[in-house]
Design a protein around this motif. Structure first.
Motif, short mmCIF file in Angstrom:
data_model
loop_
_atom_site.label_atom_id
_atom_site.label_comp_id
_atom_site.label_asym_id
_atom_site.label_seq_id
_atom_site.Cartn_x
_atom_site.Cartn_y
_atom_site.Cartn_z
N ALA A 1 -14.14 157.78 -104.13
CA ALA A 1 -13.78 158.18 -103.88
C ALA A 1 -12.32 157.21 -103.95
O ALA A 1 -11.14 157.79 -104.70
N VAL A 2 -12.72 156.68 -103.36
CA VAL A 2 -11.77 155.39 -103.23
C VAL A 2 -11.56 154.04 -103.69
O VAL A 2 -12.43 153.15 -104.21
N THR A 3 -10.90 154.32 -105.45
CA THR A 3 -10.90 153.23 -106.67
C THR A 3 -9.93 151.90 -106.52
O THR A 3 -9.39 151.83 -105.05
N PRO A 4 -10.05 151.04 -106.63
CA PRO A 4 -8.79 149.87 -106.82
C PRO A 4 -7.57 150.31 -106.31
O PRO A 4 -6.85 149.74 -105.63
N GLU A 5 -7.91 151.14 -107.51
CA GLU A 5 -5.57 151.72 -107.13
C GLU A 5 -5.50 152.09 -105.60
O GLU A 5 -4.20 151.86 -105.14
N LYS A 6 -6.53 152.85 -105.06
CA LYS A 6 -6.32 153.78 -104.61
C LYS A 6 -5.97 152.35 -102.74
O LYS A 6 -5.28 152.76 -102.34
N THR A 7 -7.09 151.73 -103.02
CA THR A 7 -7.09 150.50 -102.02
C THR A 7 -5.79 149.19 -102.16
O THR A 7 -5.09 149.05 -101.08
N ALA A 8 -5.13 149.56 -103.35
CA ALA A 8 -3.95 148.53 -103.58
C ALA A 8 -2.99 149.24 -102.62
O ALA A 8 -1.83 148.81 -101.86
N ARG A 9 -2.52 150.54 -102.81
CA ARG A 9 -1.50 151.96 -102.50
C ARG A 9 -2.41 151.58 -101.24
O ARG A 9 -0.90 151.94 -100.65
N LEU A 10 -3.30 151.63 -100.43
CA LEU A 10 -3.14 151.83 -98.97
C LEU A 10 -2.70 150.12 -98.53
O LEU A 10 -1.83 150.72 -96.83
N GLN A 11 -2.91 149.39 -99.22
CA GLN A 11 -2.62 148.05 -98.39
C GLN A 11 -1.23 148.43 -98.62
O GLN A 11 0.07 147.71 -97.82
N HIS A 12 -0.33 148.64 -99.53
CA HIS A 12 0.92 148.29 -100.19
C HIS A 12 1.71 149.71 -98.51
O HIS A 12 2.90 149.01 -97.85
N LEU A 13 0.81 150.62 -98.59
CA LEU A 13 0.82 151.34 -97.62
C LEU A 13 1.68 151.18 -95.77
O LEU A 13 2.15 151.32 -95.07
N ALA A 14 0.03 150.13 -95.84
CA ALA A 14 0.24 149.07 -94.18
C ALA A 14 1.66 147.96 -94.72
O ALA A 14 1.83 148.27 -93.37
N HIS A 15 1.98 147.73 -95.06
CA HIS A 15 3.16 147.11 -95.20
C HIS A 15 4.26 147.84 -95.38
O HIS A 15 5.58 147.88 -93.91
N CYS A 16 4.51 148.79 -95.32
CA CYS A 16 5.66 149.69 -95.44
C CYS A 16 5.55 150.32 -94.07
O CYS A 16 6.22 150.64 -93.39
N TRP A 17 4.44 151.35 -93.30
CA TRP A 17 4.11 151.63 -91.72
C TRP A 17 4.63 149.85 -90.97
O TRP A 17 5.11 150.54 -90.35
N LEU A 18 4.03 148.80 -91.62
CA LEU A 18 5.31 147.65 -91.13
C LEU A 18 5.92 147.27 -90.34
O LEU A 18 6.80 147.43 -89.66
N ASP A 19 7.06 148.29 -91.63
CA ASP A 19 8.53 147.34 -92.01
C ASP A 19 8.93 148.77 -91.23
O ASP A 19 9.65 148.32 -90.48
N ARG A 20 8.46 149.91 -91.37
CA ARG A 20 9.49 150.75 -90.86
C ARG A 20 9.22 151.04 -89.47
O ARG A 20 10.20 151.79 -88.55
N THR A 21 7.94 150.93 -88.86
CA THR A 21 8.09 150.96 -87.78
C THR A 21 8.17 149.65 -86.66
O THR A 21 8.21 149.42 -85.43
N GLY A 22 8.63 149.00 -87.08
CA GLY A 22 9.66 147.81 -86.90
C GLY A 22 8.52 146.68 -86.31
O GLY A 22 8.52 145.92 -85.45
N THR A 23 7.08 146.57 -86.46
CA THR A 23 5.77 146.70 -85.68
C THR A 23 5.46 145.25 -86.50
O THR A 23 5.75 144.86 -87.70
N PRO A 24 5.27 144.00 -85.52
CA PRO A 24 5.05 142.80 -85.90
C PRO A 24 3.94 142.21 -86.98
O PRO A 24 2.82 143.42 -86.45
N PRO A 25 3.41 141.89 -87.71
CA PRO A 25 2.07 141.93 -88.43
C PRO A 25 1.02 141.08 -87.06
O PRO A 25 1.61 140.62 -86.38
N PRO A 26 0.15 142.03 -87.21
CA PRO A 26 -1.06 141.74 -86.32
C PRO A 26 -1.23 140.74 -85.97
O PRO A 26 -1.97 140.23 -87.07
N PRO A 27 -1.72 140.15 -85.05
CA PRO A 27 -2.85 138.40 -85.33
C PRO A 27 -4.01 138.74 -86.35
O PRO A 27 -4.36 137.77 -86.88
N GLY A 28 -4.30 139.77 -86.09
CA GLY A 28 -5.98 139.74 -86.56
C GLY A 28 -5.64 140.35 -87.72
O GLY A 28 -6.63 140.79 -88.40
N GLY A 29 -3.91 139.95 -88.19
CA GLY A 29 -4.53 141.58 -89.66
C GLY A 29 -4.39 142.55 -89.72
O GLY A 29 -4.53 143.53 -88.95
#
Length: 121
Positions: free
Chosen positions: A68-96
């Protein structure tokens, strides 16, 4: 709560328990980024941020949850990860950032079958 939503919540609870037992620290669950979507589970695995999508299905219904997880879904999850970092003020983690998928199949009888795929995107 309708049956589909209850099934999803049950699967997310099973997934969170599995991740915790595996040593991950749960940071957030069902985190929404406006209309852009929702992250089922945000966790930390050492110095890596883990965005985890959880798909739960009853046996014999539709396709396997992992499909059920398509390439479009994984791209959206990557975008949401960046959104989470931005909205929570969390710096990008050293481990990615890692995108994981937990697929859960509920058989007619017996224990649920969980499959955890790490780094799907």
């Amino acid at each position: 709560m309708n049956a589909t939503r209850a099934l999803g919540r049950y699967g997310e609870e099973l997934a969170a328990r599995r991740l915790t037992r595996a040593g991950l620290h749960i940071l957030a669950r069902n985190w929404r980024c406006g209309r852009e979507g929702e992250i089922d589970i945000v966790a930390r695995d050492g110095d890596t941020l883990v965005i985890c999508e959880v798909k739960t299905r009853r046996v014999g219904r539709f396709e396997h949850p992992m499909a059920a997880v398509t390439p479009e879904k994984t791209a959206r999850l990557q975008h949401l990860a960046h959104c989470w970092l931005d909205r929570t003020g969390t710096p990008p983690p050293p481990g990615g950032v890692r995108i994981d998928l937990i697929g859960i199949v509920l058989p007619h009888r017996g224990a649920p079958v969980l499959t955890h795929a790490q780094g799907v995107a």
